[in-house]
Design a protein around this motif. Structure first.
Motif, mmCIF file in Angstrom:
data_model
loop_
_atom_site.group_PDB
_atom_site.id
_atom_site.type_symbol
_atom_site.label_atom_id
_atom_site.label_comp_id
_atom_site.label_asym_id
_atom_site.label_seq_id
_atom_site.Cartn_x
_atom_site.Cartn_y
_atom_site.Cartn_z
ATOM 1 N N LYS A 133 22.280 62.904 73.851
ATOM 2 C CA LYS A 133 21.176 62.337 74.247
ATOM 3 C C LYS A 133 19.972 62.980 73.605
ATOM 4 O O LYS A 133 20.074 63.804 72.781
ATOM 5 N N ARG A 134 18.841 62.541 73.600
ATOM 6 C CA ARG A 134 17.461 62.856 72.914
ATOM 7 C C ARG A 134 17.310 64.207 72.974
ATOM 8 O O ARG A 134 17.148 64.896 74.070
ATOM 9 N N GLY A 135 17.332 64.875 71.685
ATOM 10 C CA GLY A 135 17.057 66.485 71.610
ATOM 11 C C GLY A 135 18.279 67.175 72.127
ATOM 12 O O GLY A 135 18.175 68.636 72.028
ATOM 13 N N ARG A 136 19.437 66.813 72.286
ATOM 14 C CA ARG A 136 20.671 67.579 72.594
ATOM 15 C C ARG A 136 21.868 67.447 71.693
ATOM 16 O O ARG A 136 21.651 66.796 71.083
ATOM 17 N N PHE A 137 22.464 68.293 71.674
ATOM 18 C CA PHE A 137 23.897 68.403 70.745
ATOM 19 C C PHE A 137 24.966 69.218 71.482
ATOM 20 O O PHE A 137 24.819 70.008 72.201
ATOM 21 N N VAL A 138 26.093 68.701 70.879
ATOM 22 C CA VAL A 138 27.434 69.373 71.450
ATOM 23 C C VAL A 138 28.167 69.159 70.430
ATOM 24 O O VAL A 138 28.226 68.279 69.491
ATOM 25 N N ILE A 139 29.436 70.096 70.421
ATOM 26 C CA ILE A 139 30.566 69.921 69.405
ATOM 27 C C ILE A 139 31.313 68.898 69.647
ATOM 28 O O ILE A 139 31.430 68.252 70.714
ATOM 29 N N THR A 140 31.975 68.200 68.496
ATOM 30 C CA THR A 140 33.015 67.124 68.443
ATOM 31 C C THR A 140 34.264 67.661 68.304
ATOM 32 O O THR A 140 34.398 69.012 68.127
ATOM 33 N N ASP A 141 35.387 67.029 68.431
ATOM 34 C CA ASP A 141 36.810 67.353 68.208
ATOM 35 C C ASP A 141 36.709 67.810 66.688
ATOM 36 O O ASP A 141 37.422 68.745 66.532
ATOM 37 N N ALA A 142 36.151 67.170 65.963
ATOM 38 C CA ALA A 142 36.378 67.724 64.415
ATOM 39 C C ALA A 142 35.681 68.910 64.254
ATOM 40 O O ALA A 142 36.153 69.935 63.537
ATOM 41 N N GLY A 143 34.587 69.277 65.128
ATOM 42 C CA GLY A 143 34.007 70.566 65.034
ATOM 43 C C GLY A 143 34.795 71.632 65.619
ATOM 44 O O GLY A 143 34.862 72.821 65.026
ATOM 45 N N ARG A 144 35.529 71.319 66.723
ATOM 46 C CA ARG A 144 36.549 72.413 67.289
ATOM 47 C C ARG A 144 37.557 72.682 66.414
ATOM 48 O O ARG A 144 38.108 73.851 66.293
ATOM 49 N N ARG A 145 38.144 71.735 65.593
ATOM 50 C CA ARG A 145 39.069 71.910 64.602
ATOM 51 C C ARG A 145 38.680 72.914 63.655
ATOM 52 O O ARG A 145 39.414 73.744 62.889
ATOM 53 N N VAL A 146 37.347 72.715 63.027
ATOM 54 C CA VAL A 146 36.583 73.580 62.234
ATOM 55 C C VAL A 146 36.612 75.141 62.738
ATOM 56 O O VAL A 146 37.062 76.092 62.133
ATOM 57 N N LEU A 147 36.309 75.262 64.033
ATOM 58 C CA LEU A 147 35.945 76.420 64.512
ATOM 59 C C LEU A 147 37.596 77.019 64.820
ATOM 60 O O LEU A 147 37.628 78.583 64.883
ATOM 61 N N ALA A 148 38.420 76.268 64.945
ATOM 62 C CA ALA A 148 40.149 77.013 65.158
ATOM 63 C C ALA A 148 40.244 77.474 63.971
ATOM 64 O O ALA A 148 41.119 78.699 64.009
ATOM 65 N N SER A 149 39.805 77.255 62.720
ATOM 66 C CA SER A 149 40.138 77.874 61.599
ATOM 67 C C SER A 149 39.075 78.007 60.664
ATOM 68 O O SER A 149 38.931 77.423 59.980
ATOM 69 N N PRO A 150 37.851 78.730 61.168
ATOM 70 C CA PRO A 150 36.547 78.741 60.403
ATOM 71 C C PRO A 150 36.557 79.159 58.806
ATOM 72 O O PRO A 150 37.365 80.170 58.640
ATOM 73 N N PRO A 151 35.868 78.366 58.033
ATOM 74 C CA PRO A 151 35.704 78.714 56.538
ATOM 75 C C PRO A 151 35.085 80.122 56.407
ATOM 76 O O PRO A 151 34.274 80.724 57.518
ATOM 77 N N THR A 152 35.388 81.008 55.412
ATOM 78 C CA THR A 152 34.515 82.019 55.006
ATOM 79 C C THR A 152 32.954 81.763 54.980
ATOM 80 O O THR A 152 32.180 82.435 55.753
ATOM 81 N N GLU A 153 32.543 80.490 54.742
ATOM 82 C CA GLU A 153 31.204 80.282 54.683
ATOM 83 C C GLU A 153 30.938 78.655 54.968
ATOM 84 O O GLU A 153 31.684 77.905 54.505
ATOM 85 N N LEU A 154 30.385 78.581 56.210
ATOM 86 C CA LEU A 154 30.158 77.162 56.481
ATOM 87 C C LEU A 154 28.792 76.736 56.174
ATOM 88 O O LEU A 154 27.870 77.266 56.624
ATOM 89 N N ASN A 155 28.644 76.053 55.070
ATOM 90 C CA ASN A 155 27.320 75.850 54.473
ATOM 91 C C ASN A 155 27.292 74.389 53.768
ATOM 92 O O ASN A 155 28.293 73.459 54.168
ATOM 93 N N THR A 156 26.346 73.799 53.072
ATOM 94 C CA THR A 156 26.081 72.511 52.758
ATOM 95 C C THR A 156 27.466 72.361 51.829
ATOM 96 O O THR A 156 27.871 71.009 51.665
ATOM 97 N N LYS A 157 27.713 73.223 51.050
ATOM 98 C CA LYS A 157 28.751 72.949 49.868
ATOM 99 C C LYS A 157 29.920 72.724 50.687
ATOM 100 O O LYS A 157 30.776 71.950 50.226
ATOM 101 N N TYR A 158 30.286 73.346 51.800
ATOM 102 C CA TYR A 158 31.505 73.164 52.673
ATOM 103 C C TYR A 158 31.660 71.724 53.167
ATOM 104 O O TYR A 158 32.476 71.023 53.128
#
Length: 305
Positions: A75-100
């Motif tokens: 909803k407006r002004g709110r955010f929450v993680i998605t399944d794709a986001g959880r997969r990234v956190l399960a194996s986080p990159p060395t740097e999570l940035n625009t290049k990634y």
């Protein structure tokens, strides 16, 4: 610790989204504690003065993560993680940035805009900037303004003392002093040692008057306390309580300290401030380019319950 750039905030924002629904204002408190930011750093504003730096960087971190499909907005002004986001956190990159994020097709298509698929853009292939778009724009604006002020001062010094007199007249009138250019010129038109001296009306009706002195000196020279003392002596002799001293150079620390301790109200305008006022009031400059930025109108999309 200084405020992290928006790319350094991407992983913390994603982790905040994983803990439950959140917002930029809520996330800012957690981020400030995590990075040990001071109160001044929490409240620091962009040069435009319209948004906190921390909020701006959090917004862009959240926005880019959303465009990459790692966050979503329930909803407006709110955010929450998605399944794709959880997969990234399960194996986080060395740097999570625009290049990634550019490795994610949805984000790459967004970031490159409407370019044809496969078309190489040397701008987009370059390393993404650490600053947010607003910060890039503000920094470019400040750099252009600084260059303009430097160019203005150079041109003032190239021109004649008579031109400098007219410049002071134009500036004071643009700032609302002296009534008309004719009246101001009559009162400030005394030639001297490359400057102008005289009395000018503070308002159109002439209810109060300001004594003005200007010195046209090369950069590197300094107006010292003795010259300011002589100026204030003239004020006393004229029975005046207000004065403006303008120079193309600078004032010494002793001169600045002196005017802070006297009963008369004396304003010192150095070369930098002079050019700032010229730009602010449109004297000696003209508009070269107008860039207009638009934003979403939330009121337009608000539906009555």
């Amino acid at each position: 610790m200084s405020i992290p750039d928006y790319q350094s905030l991407m992983l913390p924002v994603l982790e905040i989204g994983a803990s439950g629904e959140s917002s930029v204002p809520l996330a800012s408190d957690a981020i400030a504690v995590r990075f040990g930011l001071t109160n001044d750093e929490r409240e620091q504003m962009l040069p435009s003065g319209k948004q906190r730096v921390l909020h701006n960087r959090l917004h862009w971190a959240k926005f880019y993560l959303t465009k990459a499909g790692l966050l979503e907005s329930p909803k407006r002004g709110r955010f929450v993680i998605t399944d794709a986001g959880r997969r990234v956190l399960a194996s986080p990159p060395t740097e999570l940035n625009t290049k990634y994020l550019l490795a994610i097709p949805a984000f790459r298509d967004f970031y490159r805009g409407e370019e044809e698929a496969g078309a190489a853009d040397p701008v987009m292939e370059a390393e993404p900037p650490a600053a947010t778009p607003e910060e890039v724009v503000d920094a470019a604006y400040k750099a252009l303004q600084a260059a303009l002020r430097d160019e203005l001062l150079g041109r003032i010094l190239q021109n004649s003392p008579a031109f400098f007199e007219q410049l002071i007249v134009e500036l004071l009138v643009a700032m609302g002093y002296g009534g008309s250019r004719l009246n101001a010129a009559e009162q400030l038109g005394k030639s001297g040692d490359g400057g102008v001296d005289g009395v000018i009306n503070e308002d159109v009706l002439g209810l109060d008057r300001v004594y003005v002195q200007a010195k046209r000196h090369a950069p590197g020279s300094t107006i010292g306390r003795p010259e300011i003392q002589a100026f204030t002596g003239s004020l006393v002799g004229l029975g005046a309580s207000k004065g403006v001293f303008v120079t193309t150079s600078a004032f010494s620390a002793q001169a600045i300290d002196f005017v802070s301790r006297i009963p008369q109200r004396v304003v010192l305008i150095n070369g930098k401030r002079l050019t700032e006022l010229m730009v602010e009031h449109g004297v000696g400059v003209r508009i070269s380019r107008i860039v207009e930025f638009k934003r979403l109108d939330e009121d337009f999309f608000s539906e009555d319950e």
